[in-house]
Design an enzyme around this catalytic site. Structure first.
Site, mmCIF file in Angstrom:
data_model
loop_
_atom_site.group_PDB
_atom_site.id
_atom_site.type_symbol
_atom_site.label_atom_id
_atom_site.label_comp_id
_atom_site.label_asym_id
_atom_site.label_seq_id
_atom_site.Cartn_x
_atom_site.Cartn_y
_atom_site.Cartn_z
ATOM 1 N N HIS A 1 41.943 34.032 51.943
ATOM 2 C CA HIS A 1 42.015 35.714 51.509
ATOM 3 C C HIS A 1 42.757 36.974 51.904
ATOM 4 C CE1 HIS A 1 39.849 39.858 52.364
ATOM 5 N NE2 HIS A 1 38.782 39.111 51.704
ATOM 6 N N ASP B 1 32.777 34.628 49.616
ATOM 7 C CA ASP B 1 32.044 33.880 48.864
ATOM 8 C C ASP B 1 32.203 32.128 48.316
ATOM 9 O OD1 ASP B 1 30.675 35.622 48.150
ATOM 10 O OD2 ASP B 1 32.654 36.569 46.992
HETATM 11 N N1 ACO Z 1 43.640 27.676 46.506
HETATM 12 C C1 ACO Z 1 45.162 26.859 46.002
HETATM 13 N N2 ACO Z 1 46.185 27.781 46.335
HETATM 14 C C2 ACO Z 1 46.156 29.363 47.003
HETATM 15 C C3 ACO Z 1 44.406 30.017 46.832
HETATM 16 C C4 ACO Z 1 43.770 29.206 46.623
HETATM 17 N N3 ACO Z 1 42.114 29.537 47.272
HETATM 18 N N4 ACO Z 1 44.921 30.867 47.497
HETATM 19 C C5 ACO Z 1 46.192 31.000 47.827
HETATM 20 N N5 ACO Z 1 46.445 30.401 47.123
HETATM 21 C C6 ACO Z 1 48.135 29.704 47.542
HETATM 22 C C7 ACO Z 1 48.617 30.539 46.554
HETATM 23 O O1 ACO Z 1 49.198 30.107 45.531
HETATM 24 C C8 ACO Z 1 49.886 31.605 47.337
HETATM 25 O O2 ACO Z 1 50.820 30.136 47.538
HETATM 26 P P1 ACO Z 1 52.325 30.427 47.448
HETATM 27 O O3 ACO Z 1 52.927 30.995 49.186
HETATM 28 O O4 ACO Z 1 53.142 29.008 47.328
HETATM 29 O O5 ACO Z 1 52.696 30.875 46.077
HETATM 30 C C9 ACO Z 1 49.579 31.482 48.573
HETATM 31 O O6 ACO Z 1 48.260 30.997 48.988
HETATM 32 C C10 ACO Z 1 49.107 32.846 49.141
HETATM 33 O O7 ACO Z 1 48.261 33.510 48.342
HETATM 34 P P2 ACO Z 1 48.128 34.297 47.397
HETATM 35 O O8 ACO Z 1 47.577 34.582 46.391
HETATM 36 O O9 ACO Z 1 49.376 35.494 47.447
HETATM 37 O O10 ACO Z 1 47.468 35.703 48.194
HETATM 38 P P3 ACO Z 1 46.780 36.569 48.284
HETATM 39 O O11 ACO Z 1 46.461 37.455 49.638
HETATM 40 O O12 ACO Z 1 47.836 37.427 46.984
HETATM 41 O O13 ACO Z 1 45.327 36.274 47.403
HETATM 42 C C11 ACO Z 1 43.434 35.637 47.108
HETATM 43 C C12 ACO Z 1 44.005 35.796 48.143
HETATM 44 C C13 ACO Z 1 43.503 36.149 45.349
HETATM 45 C C14 ACO Z 1 41.413 35.717 47.352
HETATM 46 C C15 ACO Z 1 43.619 33.696 46.677
HETATM 47 O O14 ACO Z 1 43.605 33.642 48.241
HETATM 48 C C16 ACO Z 1 42.765 33.313 45.787
HETATM 49 O O15 ACO Z 1 43.150 34.028 44.688
HETATM 50 N N6 ACO Z 1 41.171 32.612 45.990
HETATM 51 C C17 ACO Z 1 41.057 32.328 45.086
HETATM 52 C C18 ACO Z 1 39.590 33.068 44.912
HETATM 53 C C19 ACO Z 1 38.359 33.859 46.097
HETATM 54 O O16 ACO Z 1 37.579 33.103 46.424
HETATM 55 N N7 ACO Z 1 38.678 35.152 46.378
HETATM 56 C C20 ACO Z 1 37.421 35.934 46.932
HETATM 57 C C21 ACO Z 1 37.929 36.690 47.529
HETATM 58 S S1 ACO Z 1 37.178 37.184 48.801
HETATM 59 C C22 ACO Z 1 36.022 38.641 48.417
HETATM 60 O O17 ACO Z 1 36.900 39.032 47.035
HETATM 61 C C23 ACO Z 1 34.802 38.540 48.425
#
Ligand code: ACO
Length: 429
Positions: free
Chosen positions: A313, A370
Site C-alpha cells: 500500500h 482487498d
Molecule cells: N508484490 C510484489 N512486489 C511489490 C508489491 C506486490 N504486491 N507491491 C510493491 N512491491 C514492490 C515494488 O516492486 C517496489 O520494489 P522496488 O522498490 O524494488 O522497485 C516496492 O515494493 C515499492 O512498490 P511501489 O510500486 O513503488 O509502491 P507504491 O506505493 O507505488 O504502490 C501499490 C502501492 C500500487 C498498492 C502496490 O503495492 C501494488 O501494486 N500492490 C498490488 C495491488 C494491490 O493490492 N492494490 C490494492 C491497493 S489498496 C486499495 O486500493 C484498496
C-alpha cells in the site's frame, strides 16, 4: 506565534526563499510551495504524488506508520463495530454522526432518491451481455449527467447536497441492474421498507421464482452485517487515486455525475479497486499451497510483471487496519455461512509465507483490505466481476463527501500540474 517556515535554496544560483509550513490537526507538516515559481523560478517534480499534498481536507486521516484510519476523527474499528454504512455515510458527508431524527431523515431521503428514471433501463439494455459491470458502471453513472444537468446550479449548496444524495442512493440500484442485465434477468426495483444493504441483496438476488426475502421479510443478517462492514471499510480513504480523480475532474466545474464516473474509471485498475477481483484470480491461478513458493518467486522477480495482488500500500507501511478487521470478519462469515472455501485456506497460507519472506518484510509489504474482501464477497455469492462494483458503491460515500467539501471551499482553482518537458526543442518543418 510566529509562522514556521522551511527554506529552499537553489544551489545553482545561490537564491533562496522561505516557505510557510502548513500544519494539520495531526500529521506531517507540509511545505506550501504554491509561490515557489514566483519566488525562485522553479517547479517541483513528484510523479505519483509521493510527497505532495493536493488539498486541505477535514474528512479522513491516515497514519500509515501506525496503521491508523479515522473518519471525521472516529477510529475505523469503532465505526465498523457500532455503525451502519449509512450512518458512516452521514458522518462523512456532514462531519458529525447524525442524531436519531437526522439519521432517519437521511435514510428516508436516500430511499426517495433510489429509483432510476425508466429511460435508464434502455441505456443498460444497450450493453452487450458480457460487458464488464465496471464498464457499465462508468457509462451509466456518467449518463446520469444527461438526466440531471440543466436543473443543476452548482453554486447552490442545496443542489449540490441533492446531487450527492442521488448518487449514494442510486449506486446499488445501478450496480444490481448491471449485474442482472449481464445474466439476462429482469431488474428489481428498490423497496422503501428495506435498509440500504437489504435492498442491495434483494435487488441482486431476488428471482421471479424464488424471492430473496421470505413472506416474513426475513433477510439473512449475516449477509447484511457483512455488507455493512465491507461498505464502511471501503467508504473513504482520503486522497487515493479515484478520489483525487474526482477532485481533479470537479475542479473544472464539470457535472458531478460525470466526475464520479471518472472516479469509477480510476477505481477499476488492479493497482486500486480492481485488486479485489485480481486477488481472487490470483488465488485461483495459484490453486494449491505447494505452488505458493513459485508465485512468491515470481512476485520478487524484477523481470516478471507479476505482483502479489492484495499486498502493499502506498500509505500503510506496517499494517492496514482495515485488513485486520476484515480478516477476522472473513473467519466469522465463512464459519456462519458454513461456506467451505479452500481459497481462504490458500490465502492464509500465502499471507503467512509472504510475511516471513525477507523481500516482503524489507519492503514493508503487508496484506491490504482487498486481500480478504473478495473472499467474503464470494461467500455471499457475489460474482467475481462485481467485486470492484461493490467497492464503487461504498466509495461513493467518500467521493461525494470530498466533492461537497471542495465545492464549498472559496477560491477553488482548476487542478493543473506542471511537467518536465523531455521532447525536441524548437525546430522548423
Ligand atoms: N508484490 C510484489 N512486489 C511489490 C508489491 C506486490 N504486491 N507491491 C510493491 N512491491 C514492490 C515494488 O516492486 C517496489 O520494489 P522496488 O522498490 O524494488 O522497485 C516496492 O515494493 C515499492 O512498490 P511501489 O510500486 O513503488 O509502491 P507504491 O506505493 O507505488 O504502490 C501499490 C502501492 C500500487 C498498492 C502496490 O503495492 C501494488 O501494486 N500492490 C498490488 C495491488 C494491490 O493490492 N492494490 C490494492 C491497493 S489498496 C486499495 O486500493 C484498496
Amino acid at each position: 506565534m510566529t509562522q514556521e517556515t522551511a527554506t529552499i535554496r537553489n544551489n545553482s544560483t545561490g537564491e533562496e526563499a522561505e516557505f510557510s509550513l502548513l500544519k494539520g490537526t495531526v500529521g506531517t507538516p507540509v511545505v506550501d510551495v504554491s509561490n515557489l515559481n514566483k519566488q525562485l523560478g522553479l517547479f517541483t517534480f513528484d510523479p505519483g504524488f509521493m510527497s505532495t499534498a493536493s488539498c486541505k481536507s477535514a474528512i479522513t486521516y491516515i497514519d500509515g506508520e501506525q496503521g491508523i484510519l479515522l473518519y471525521r476523527g472516529y477510529p475505523i474499528d469503532q465505526l465498523a463495530e457500532k455503525c451502519s454504512f449509512l450512518e458512516v455515510a452521514y458522518l462523512l458527508m456532514n462531519g458529525e454522526l447524525g442524531n436519531q431524527q437526522e439519521q432517519a431523515e437521511f435514510e428516508h431521503e436516500i430511499g426517495q432518491h433510489a429509483m432510476l428514471h425508466e429511460a435508464m433501463h434502455g441505456f443498460i439494455d444497450g450493453f452487450h451481455y458480457d460487458a464488464h459491470p465496471m464498464a457499465m458502471m462508468v457509462g451509466i453513472v456518467g449518463s446520469l449527467s444527461a438526466f440531471y444537468h440543466s436543473e443543476l446550479n452548482m453554486n447552490d449548496p442545496e443542489h449540490r447536497r441533492i446531487s450527492a444524495m442521488r448518487m449514494l442512493a442510486k449506486m446499488p440500484v445501478i450496480a444490481t441492474a448491471c449485474h442482472r442485465h449481464s445474466i439476462g434477468y429482469p431488474f428489481v426495483y428498490p423497496r422503501a421498507d428495506l435498509s440500504y444493504c437489504e435492498n442491495f441483496l434483494n435487488m441482486m438476488f431476488s428471482l421471479p421464482s424464488q424471492k430473496y426475502i421470505d413472506k416474513d421479510n426475513y433477510i439473512d443478517p449475516i449477509a447484511v452485517n457483512a455488507l455493512n462492514l465491507l461498505f464502511i471499510l471501503h467508504a473513504d480513504h482520503e486522497q487515493n487515486a479515484s478520489t483525487s480523480t474526482v477532485r481533479l475532474a470537479s475542479s473544472t466545474g464539470a457535472n458531478p455525475y460525470a466526475c464520479i464516473a471518472a472516479g469509477i474509471g480510476a477505481l477499476w485498475g488492479p493497482a486500486h479497486g480492481g485488486a479485489n477481483e485480481a486477488v481472487l484470480s490470483m488465488l485461483e491461478e495459484i490453486g494449491s499451497v505447494d505452488r505458493i513458493p513459485e508465485f512468491i518467486a515470481k512476485a520478487k522477480d524484477k523481470n516478471d510483471p507479476f505482483r502479489l495482488m492484495g499486498f502493499g500500500h502506498r500509505v500503510y507501511k506496517n499494517f492496514d487496519p482495515r485488513a485486520t478487521i476484515i480478516r477476522k470478519a472473513c473467519y466469522e462469515v465463512l464459519e456462519s455461512t458454513s461456506a467451505q472455501d479452500p481459497l481462504f485456506d490458500l490465502a492464509i497460507a500465502l499471507e503467512k509465507f509472504a510475511l516471513e519472506d525477507e523481500y516482503f518484510v524489507e519492503k514493508k509489504l503487508y496484506p491490504n483490505v482487498d486481500f480478504y474482501s473478495g473472499i467474503i464477497y464470494k461467500a455471499l455469492n457475489i460474482p467475481v466481476d462485481m467485486f470492484t462494483v461493490m467497492f464503487t458503491i461504498a466509495r461513493t460515500a467518500g467521493w461525494v463527501s470530498h466533492w461537497l467539501e471542495m465545492m464549498a471551499e472559496p477560491g477553488q482553482r482548476i487542478g493543473r500540474p506542471r511537467q518536465v518537458y523531455t521532447g525536441k526543442n524548437l525546430r522548423n518543418v
